[in-house]
Design an enzyme around this catalytic site. Sequence first.
Site, PDB file in Angstrom:
ATOM      1  N   SER A 157       0.842  -1.201   0.000  1.00  0.00           N
ATOM      2  CA  SER A 157       0.000   0.000   0.000  1.00  0.00           C
ATOM      3  C   SER A 157       0.874   1.246   0.000  1.00  0.00           C
ATOM      4  O   SER A 157       1.913   1.286   0.657  1.00  0.00           O
ATOM      5  CB  SER A 157      -0.869  -0.001   1.265  1.00  0.00           C
ATOM      6  OG  SER A 157      -1.403   1.291   1.490  1.00  0.00           O
ATOM      7  N   TYR A 173      -2.171   5.340  -4.513  1.00  0.00           N
ATOM      8  CA  TYR A 173      -3.206   6.361  -4.404  1.00  0.00           C
ATOM      9  C   TYR A 173      -2.623   7.554  -5.126  1.00  0.00           C
ATOM     10  O   TYR A 173      -1.452   7.904  -4.897  1.00  0.00           O
ATOM     11  CB  TYR A 173      -3.470   6.738  -2.947  1.00  0.00           C
ATOM     12  CG  TYR A 173      -4.255   5.711  -2.168  1.00  0.00           C
ATOM     13  CD1 TYR A 173      -5.522   5.329  -2.580  1.00  0.00           C
ATOM     14  CD2 TYR A 173      -3.740   5.162  -1.011  1.00  0.00           C
ATOM     15  CE1 TYR A 173      -6.254   4.398  -1.856  1.00  0.00           C
ATOM     16  CE2 TYR A 173      -4.469   4.234  -0.282  1.00  0.00           C
ATOM     17  CZ  TYR A 173      -5.722   3.855  -0.713  1.00  0.00           C
ATOM     18  OH  TYR A 173      -6.443   2.947  -0.002  1.00  0.00           O
ATOM     19  N   THR A 183      -5.579   2.242  -7.026  1.00  0.00           N
ATOM     20  CA  THR A 183      -6.865   2.270  -6.321  1.00  0.00           C
ATOM     21  C   THR A 183      -7.473   3.632  -6.597  1.00  0.00           C
ATOM     22  O   THR A 183      -6.901   4.662  -6.209  1.00  0.00           O
ATOM     23  CB  THR A 183      -6.675   2.047  -4.808  1.00  0.00           C
ATOM     24  OG1 THR A 183      -6.026   0.784  -4.624  1.00  0.00           O
ATOM     25  CG2 THR A 183      -8.002   2.025  -4.075  1.00  0.00           C
ATOM     26  N   LYS A 193      -7.722  -1.463  -9.265  1.00  0.00           N
ATOM     27  CA  LYS A 193      -8.303  -2.190  -8.132  1.00  0.00           C
ATOM     28  C   LYS A 193      -9.615  -1.536  -7.717  1.00  0.00           C
ATOM     29  O   LYS A 193      -9.670  -0.318  -7.537  1.00  0.00           O
ATOM     30  CB  LYS A 193      -7.323  -2.170  -6.953  1.00  0.00           C
ATOM     31  CG  LYS A 193      -7.836  -2.812  -5.668  1.00  0.00           C
ATOM     32  CD  LYS A 193      -6.737  -2.951  -4.642  1.00  0.00           C
ATOM     33  CE  LYS A 193      -7.194  -3.611  -3.360  1.00  0.00           C
ATOM     34  NZ  LYS A 193      -7.802  -2.669  -2.407  1.00  0.00           N
ATOM     35  N   HIS A 250     -12.745  -3.551  -1.765  1.00  0.00           N
ATOM     36  CA  HIS A 250     -11.761  -3.155  -0.753  1.00  0.00           C
ATOM     37  C   HIS A 250     -12.138  -3.691   0.634  1.00  0.00           C
ATOM     38  O   HIS A 250     -11.986  -3.009   1.646  1.00  0.00           O
ATOM     39  CB  HIS A 250     -11.579  -1.636  -0.722  1.00  0.00           C
ATOM     40  CG  HIS A 250     -11.348  -1.033  -2.084  1.00  0.00           C
ATOM     41  ND1 HIS A 250     -10.219  -1.293  -2.834  1.00  0.00           N
ATOM     42  CD2 HIS A 250     -12.113  -0.215  -2.842  1.00  0.00           C
ATOM     43  CE1 HIS A 250     -10.298  -0.643  -3.995  1.00  0.00           C
ATOM     44  NE2 HIS A 250     -11.439   0.015  -4.023  1.00  0.00           N
TER      45      HIS A 250
HETATM   46  C1  LIG Z   1      -6.412  -2.369   7.543  1.00  0.00           C
HETATM   47  C2  LIG Z   1      -6.643  -2.295   6.068  1.00  0.00           C
HETATM   48  C3  LIG Z   1      -6.052  -1.282   5.324  1.00  0.00           C
HETATM   49  C4  LIG Z   1      -6.231  -1.227   3.936  1.00  0.00           C
HETATM   50  N1  LIG Z   1      -5.564  -0.278   3.217  1.00  0.00           N
HETATM   51  C5  LIG Z   1      -5.669  -0.299   1.874  1.00  0.00           C
HETATM   52  C6  LIG Z   1      -4.883   0.576   1.085  1.00  0.00           C
HETATM   53  O1  LIG Z   1      -4.057   1.328   1.588  1.00  0.00           O
HETATM   54  N2  LIG Z   1      -5.053   0.551  -0.258  1.00  0.00           N
HETATM   55  C7  LIG Z   1      -5.951  -0.289  -0.870  1.00  0.00           C
HETATM   56  O2  LIG Z   1      -6.077  -0.281  -2.096  1.00  0.00           O
HETATM   57  N3  LIG Z   1      -6.707  -1.146  -0.135  1.00  0.00           N
HETATM   58  C8  LIG Z   1      -6.561  -1.185   1.191  1.00  0.00           C
HETATM   59  N4  LIG Z   1      -7.263  -2.104   1.921  1.00  0.00           N
HETATM   60  C9  LIG Z   1      -8.143  -3.059   1.235  1.00  0.00           C
HETATM   61  C10 LIG Z   1      -7.349  -4.327   0.853  1.00  0.00           C
HETATM   62  O3  LIG Z   1      -6.423  -4.050  -0.169  1.00  0.00           O
HETATM   63  C11 LIG Z   1      -8.271  -5.429   0.317  1.00  0.00           C
HETATM   64  O4  LIG Z   1      -9.014  -4.935  -0.770  1.00  0.00           O
HETATM   65  C12 LIG Z   1      -9.227  -5.962   1.371  1.00  0.00           C
HETATM   66  O5  LIG Z   1      -8.627  -6.033   2.640  1.00  0.00           O
HETATM   67  C13 LIG Z   1      -9.687  -7.340   0.958  1.00  0.00           C
HETATM   68  O6  LIG Z   1     -10.675  -7.806   1.805  1.00  0.00           O
HETATM   69  P1  LIG Z   1     -10.392  -8.777   3.048  1.00  0.00           P
HETATM   70  O7  LIG Z   1      -9.857  -7.935   4.125  1.00  0.00           O
HETATM   71  O8  LIG Z   1     -11.749  -9.319   3.315  1.00  0.00           O
HETATM   72  O9  LIG Z   1      -9.402  -9.840   2.590  1.00  0.00           O
HETATM   73  C14 LIG Z   1      -7.068  -2.189   3.298  1.00  0.00           C
HETATM   74  C15 LIG Z   1      -7.644  -3.209   4.059  1.00  0.00           C
HETATM   75  C16 LIG Z   1      -7.429  -3.274   5.424  1.00  0.00           C
HETATM   76  C17 LIG Z   1      -8.035  -4.417   6.206  1.00  0.00           C
END
Ligand SMILES: Cc1cc2nc3c(=O)[nH]c(=O)nc-3n(C[C@H](O)[C@H](O)[C@H](O)COP(=O)(O)O)c2cc1C
Length: 399
Positions: free
Chosen positions: A147, A170, A196, A269, A293
Site C-alpha cells: 500500500s 493512491y 486504487t 483495483k 476493498h
Molecule cells: C487495515 C486495512 C487497510 C487497507 N488499506 C488499503 C490501502 O491502503 N489501499 C488499498 O487499495 N486497499 C486497502 N485495503 C483493502 C485491501 O487491499 C483489500 O481490498 C481488502 O482487505 C480485501 O478484503 P479482506 O480484508 O476481506 O481480505 C485495506 C484493508 C485493510 C483491512
Amino acid sequence: MGTFVGSDPARAGMTDDTGEPQSEGDCGENQTPKPVGASQSAEPVNVQDFQRLAKAALPAPTYDYITTGSTDEVTLRDNTAAFQRIKILPPLLTGVAKADLSTTILGERISMPILLAPVAGQSLFHRDGGLASARGAARAGTIFGMSSSVGNSVEEIAAASDGPKWFQLYVPKDRGVARRLVERADRAGFKAIVVTVDLGERKDADRRNRFALPRPTLLKHLRDVGFDVHAGMSDAELTAFNEQAWDPALSWEIFDWLRTITKLPVLIKGVLRPDDARKAVSLGLDGIVVSNHGGRRLDGVPASIDQLEQIAQEVQGKAAVLLDSGVRRGTDVLKALALGADAVLIGRPYAWALAADGEAGVRKILELLREELELAMLSTGCPDVKSVHRSLLQKIGPN
Ligand SMILES: Cc1cc2nc3c(=O)[nH]c(=O)nc-3n(C[C@H](O)[C@H](O)[C@H](O)COP(=O)(O)O)c2cc1C
C-alpha cells in the site's frame, strides 16, 4: 481514517461506545470458546484464530481499524456470506494425488494463487510492519502488494525483501509527486502498479474511537510518498495537508497518463461492474482486481465474488483477473478460481496474522491457506490451478 487518504481523524463529539465491531468482529466470537486443554494446541489453525490473537494483542482502536467495515457493514458481511453460499460439487475417483498450486501472474511465477493485498498502517499492527509482511510473502513465494500508506517507503520495502512486489498507488493531486513515486517504485524493483481509484472510508468504529495516525507516523507516511512536509507543521496543518493531497476526482485519463510515465504493468483495483472491466481492457490495462476493498468503502455494494464471473467473462483473458474481499479459506480460493479469477488477494487475514506474530504470522497464514487450497484441489480432482473449473460449483449468486 482508514487508508490515510482523505482521512478525517479529528472528529469530535463521538460517544465512547464499546467499539465492538458488528460483523467480522463476531467472526468466531459468538461461538463459545473451547478451553485449550492439554491435548489441544494453542497454535492458530485458521484465519479466525489469528483474528482472536490480533484482538488480544492490539489496542482496541487498532484492532477495529483492521477489522470493521463501512457504515452498516452490509458489504463486509456479504463478502464472507457470499463465499459460503457457493457450494462445491466434487467429482469422485479422479485419480488425482498431487496438486501443483504454482501459477504465473503478469509474468511472475508464484507458488500459489494467493497474494497479499495492499494494507495501510501496518507499522501500527506490529513493530516490523510492512517489512515483516513483505518478507513473509517472499518466504511463501508470493507477491506482496504494498500500500502507498503501508508505513514504509518503497525503498525500505525493497531493502527488506527481494521477493516479488507490486506497488499500490493512491494518486497524489500533484502529478509531479505521483510521477516520482511511480519511478521510485520501478527503480526499487516493484513489478506492477495497482491503482486504487476510489477514495473515502467512513467507518463508524474508527469515528467512535477517534482513530488517527500518531503524528510521527503520518509525517513519515507523507514523506515516504514524496510530499514536502516539514516537522514544524502543526497537527492541524498536517491533517489538512493530508486531506487535500490526494486526487478524489480521477477519470479514466489517469491510465493514459500512467502509460506515459511507466512501462510497468498497470492494474485497476476496485472493479465491480462488467462495463468498467470492459473499459479497462479497452484501455489496455494489464489487470483488474475485482474488489470492494473488503467492505471498507461505499457500503451496500455487492460482494466481489458475486461480480466475478460476469467480469471474467467480459475480460475474456485479455487482462489478468484478480479478486479480493472475503477470502478466508482455501475453498474460497478454489471458488474464485472456478469463477474466473487467476488469483486472489487477502487483506485482513494477514493483517491479523502480522499483529499476532509478525513475519512468522504472515508466513503461517499463507501456509495454512496453501494447505487448505491444496486439499480443496485434491478433493475436486484438480492437479493444477488451470484445471479448477466452473463445473466444480453447484450454484452461485445471492439467492
Ligand atoms: C487495515 C486495512 C487497510 C487497507 N488499506 C488499503 C490501502 O491502503 N489501499 C488499498 O487499495 N486497499 C486497502 N485495503 C483493502 C485491501 O487491499 C483489500 O481490498 C481488502 O482487505 C480485501 O478484503 P479482506 O480484508 O476481506 O481480505 C485495506 C484493508 C485493510 C483491512
